[in-house]
Motif scaffolding. Structure first.
Motif, PDB file in Angstrom:
ATOM      1  N   TYR A  69       0.847  -1.198   0.000  1.00  0.00           N
ATOM      2  CA  TYR A  69       0.000   0.000   0.000  1.00  0.00           C
ATOM      3  C   TYR A  69       0.878   1.242   0.000  1.00  0.00           C
ATOM      4  O   TYR A  69       1.867   1.326   0.736  1.00  0.00           O
ATOM      5  CB  TYR A  69      -0.916   0.028   1.218  1.00  0.00           C
ATOM      6  N   GLN A  70       0.516   2.195  -0.838  1.00  0.00           N
ATOM      7  CA  GLN A  70       1.233   3.465  -0.911  1.00  0.00           C
ATOM      8  C   GLN A  70       0.235   4.570  -1.244  1.00  0.00           C
ATOM      9  O   GLN A  70      -0.519   4.453  -2.216  1.00  0.00           O
ATOM     10  CB  GLN A  70       2.336   3.407  -1.969  1.00  0.00           C
ATOM     11  N   LYS A  71       0.214   5.594  -0.430  1.00  0.00           N
ATOM     12  CA  LYS A  71      -0.738   6.677  -0.649  1.00  0.00           C
ATOM     13  C   LYS A  71      -0.436   7.387  -1.961  1.00  0.00           C
ATOM     14  O   LYS A  71      -1.326   7.579  -2.802  1.00  0.00           O
ATOM     15  CB  LYS A  71      -0.671   7.665   0.522  1.00  0.00           C
ATOM     16  N   HIS A  72       0.791   7.797  -2.151  1.00  0.00           N
ATOM     17  CA  HIS A  72       1.211   8.488  -3.375  1.00  0.00           C
ATOM     18  C   HIS A  72       2.403   7.750  -3.964  1.00  0.00           C
ATOM     19  O   HIS A  72       3.320   7.339  -3.229  1.00  0.00           O
ATOM     20  CB  HIS A  72       1.591   9.943  -3.093  1.00  0.00           C
ATOM     21  N   ASP A  77       5.681   6.467   2.220  1.00  0.00           N
ATOM     22  CA  ASP A  77       4.689   5.879   3.109  1.00  0.00           C
ATOM     23  C   ASP A  77       4.291   4.473   2.680  1.00  0.00           C
ATOM     24  O   ASP A  77       3.193   4.010   2.987  1.00  0.00           O
ATOM     25  CB  ASP A  77       3.437   6.758   3.147  1.00  0.00           C
ATOM     26  N   ALA A 120      -9.367   7.562   4.216  1.00  0.00           N
ATOM     27  CA  ALA A 120      -7.913   7.547   4.385  1.00  0.00           C
ATOM     28  C   ALA A 120      -7.266   6.321   3.758  1.00  0.00           C
ATOM     29  O   ALA A 120      -6.040   6.292   3.568  1.00  0.00           O
ATOM     30  CB  ALA A 120      -7.564   7.605   5.876  1.00  0.00           C
ATOM     31  N   ASP A 121      -8.057   5.288   3.418  1.00  0.00           N
ATOM     32  CA  ASP A 121      -7.509   4.088   2.787  1.00  0.00           C
ATOM     33  C   ASP A 121      -7.294   4.269   1.290  1.00  0.00           C
ATOM     34  O   ASP A 121      -6.773   3.362   0.640  1.00  0.00           O
ATOM     35  CB  ASP A 121      -8.446   2.897   3.015  1.00  0.00           C
ATOM     36  N   SER A 122      -7.706   5.389   0.736  1.00  0.00           N
ATOM     37  CA  SER A 122      -7.504   5.632  -0.693  1.00  0.00           C
ATOM     38  C   SER A 122      -6.009   5.649  -1.006  1.00  0.00           C
ATOM     39  O   SER A 122      -5.194   6.142  -0.219  1.00  0.00           O
ATOM     40  CB  SER A 122      -8.138   6.964  -1.100  1.00  0.00           C
ATOM     41  N   GLY A 123      -5.666   5.097  -2.154  1.00  0.00           N
ATOM     42  CA  GLY A 123      -4.259   5.070  -2.545  1.00  0.00           C
ATOM     43  C   GLY A 123      -3.985   3.947  -3.522  1.00  0.00           C
ATOM     44  O   GLY A 123      -4.891   3.434  -4.189  1.00  0.00           O
ATOM     45  N   ASP A 139      -5.747   1.558  -8.198  1.00  0.00           N
ATOM     46  CA  ASP A 139      -5.864   2.930  -7.699  1.00  0.00           C
ATOM     47  C   ASP A 139      -7.232   3.032  -7.034  1.00  0.00           C
ATOM     48  O   ASP A 139      -8.260   3.179  -7.706  1.00  0.00           O
ATOM     49  CB  ASP A 139      -5.723   3.914  -8.862  1.00  0.00           C
ATOM     50  N   ASP A 141     -10.176   4.546  -4.672  1.00  0.00           N
ATOM     51  CA  ASP A 141     -10.748   5.818  -4.226  1.00  0.00           C
ATOM     52  C   ASP A 141     -11.942   5.520  -3.325  1.00  0.00           C
ATOM     53  O   ASP A 141     -12.968   5.013  -3.802  1.00  0.00           O
ATOM     54  CB  ASP A 141     -11.172   6.653  -5.437  1.00  0.00           C
TER      55      ASP A 141
END
Length: 418
Positions: A69-72, A77, A120-123, A139, A141
């Motif tokens: 998992y990576q936000k950006h 992160d 907050a789990d979006s990513g 991806d 959302d």
């Protein structure tokens, strides 16, 4: 010998079909090659839903996967999500409020399941191995519902289009779910998510349909973000009434054969879950095996917990409510919440939950604790009732004594006059 042959011949198609299904499950990855360049499929969900992300491709020799998992992309992160070959079991009732994603996921048959998803789990989620191989990416959302409508209107596939020139913002609705209960009045739900249509999406993401991305997707250029922040997802609810599917009719010969093989004609047993929780704590119940596209309903005994009365956000004072992901919340538990709860899945009763609520012991009490407030209310109510009874007895006694004196005085006066 003849009976054994008949049973064997009748059982052969069952065994063969089961074997073919297993082979299909094992070879499905060989039919879909992994992309040479890792891209991310854009997908959107409503908050509080259980998200399922399948690892759509992998080499046949890989027996376990690790999800990342990576936000950006390119950020620091990144986190590895692994549960030791799918042995981790997540119970929604055990998930604490505000818990991290590491305590809300499970890997089953190479698919990643995220329970009670939040914005907050979006990513970016990537399926790969511990050695650094990457096979498939998403991806994700997660959008929060800003509106719940209970009107009988049938919204179209697209609604609320806005924007001019090179882009268009609209709400895209999922198909209506099936009726969440059969044989009684039920409800249907329809999810509406925010989407953006433009030619200026980043090329490392795949979209279906083309040129359309969810509003929170990482493929949306930054210049559109400010306007999209004001858009929210929607949830539509309407009443429905569906008949239960008829039971299969069997000939006497088929019935006797099934009884001989040990298969009864009774309805399958509903699994039962037992929970014991202390009063004053929050609790969240989830319907087993429920997915975002499924219709879920809850009952307490014979009381129907309809969304029109128990949906989250209808009232700030609501203590028991249903969220947009079909979870049943108690905020907090009280003694009267104990009982039997039934979970409906796709129109049928799928699970039974027996909830016991106990008083906490061995904990230093505070006046602000729910059980302390409950005890004080009980004591004050009892004191008030006994005080009223005591006053009524005293006043009644005084009244009786006064009436008796008045009666005796009148009797004496009547005698004197005589």
């Amino acid at each position: 010998a003849t009976l054994f042959s008949v049973v064997f011949l009748l059982g052969m198609p069952l065994h063969l079909s089961a074997y073919e299904a297993v082979q299909e499950e094992e070879t499905i990855f060989a039919k879909k090659p992994c992309p040479a360049f890792l891209v991310f499929d854009n997908t959107a969900y409503l908050a509080d839903m259980t998200i399922e992300l399948p690892c759509s491709c992998k080499p046949e020799g890989v027996s376990s996967v690790v999800w990342y998992y990576q936000k950006h992309l390119g950020g620091e992160d990144a986190a590895a999500l692994t549960d030791h070959n799918g042995t981790k079991v997540v119970d929604a009732a055990e998930i604490a409020t505000g818990s991290d994603i590491r305590s809300r996921f499970s890997i089953r048959l190479f698919s990643l399941l995220i329970f009670r998803s939040r914005p907050a789990d979006s990513g970016h989620y990537t399926c790969g191995t511990a050695g650094g191989q990457f096979f498939y990416g998403y991806d994700v959302d997660v959008q929060e519902a800003g509106k719940v409508s209970f009107s009988p209107e049938l919204p179209g596939q697209w609604r609320g289009a806005a924007g001019t020139g090179p882009y268009r913002v609209f709400t895209g609705f999922w198909p209506w779910s099936v009726c969440d209960r059969c044989g009684v009045r039920g409800e249907q739900t329809r999810v509406g998510l925010c989407y953006l249509q433009t030619d200026y999406l980043y090329g490392r993401y795949r979209h279906s349909p083309p040129r359309v991305a969810s509003c929170g997707s990482a493929s949306v250029p930054r210049r559109f973000k400010e306007e999209l922040q004001e858009r929210r997802a929607e949830l539509a609810v309407r009443r429905c009434l569906a008949a239960c599917p008829p039971e299969p009719t069997l000939s006497p010969g088929e019935k006797s054969l099934l009884e001989f093989l040990g298969y009864g004609l009774k309805a399958p047993r509903v699994p039962v879950k037992y929970y014991t929780r202390p009063v004053g704590y929050p609790l969240v119940l989830a319907c087993p095996n429920a997915r975002p596209q499924h219709a879920v309903a809850w009952d307490k005994g014979r009381v129907r917990l309809y969304r029109s009365s128990y949906m989250e956000g209808l009232s700030n004072a609501t203590r028991i409510y249903l969220d947009s992901g079909h979870h049943l919340h108690f905020r907090p538990l009280q003694l009267e919440d104990k009982g039997t709860y039934y979970c409906w899945l796709q129109g049928r009763v799928a699970a039974k939950v027996r909830l016991s609520v106990t008083m906490r012991s061995g904990v230093k009490r505070k006046l602000s604790d729910p059980e302390s407030i409950y005890a004080l209310k009980t004591i004050l109510l009892s004191y008030t009732v006994f005080t009223i009874l005591f006053v009524l007895i005293i006043v009644g006694g005084k009244c009786c004594h006064w009436i008796r004196r008045v009666c005796s005085t009148f009797s004496q006066l009547s005698r004197v006059q005589i």
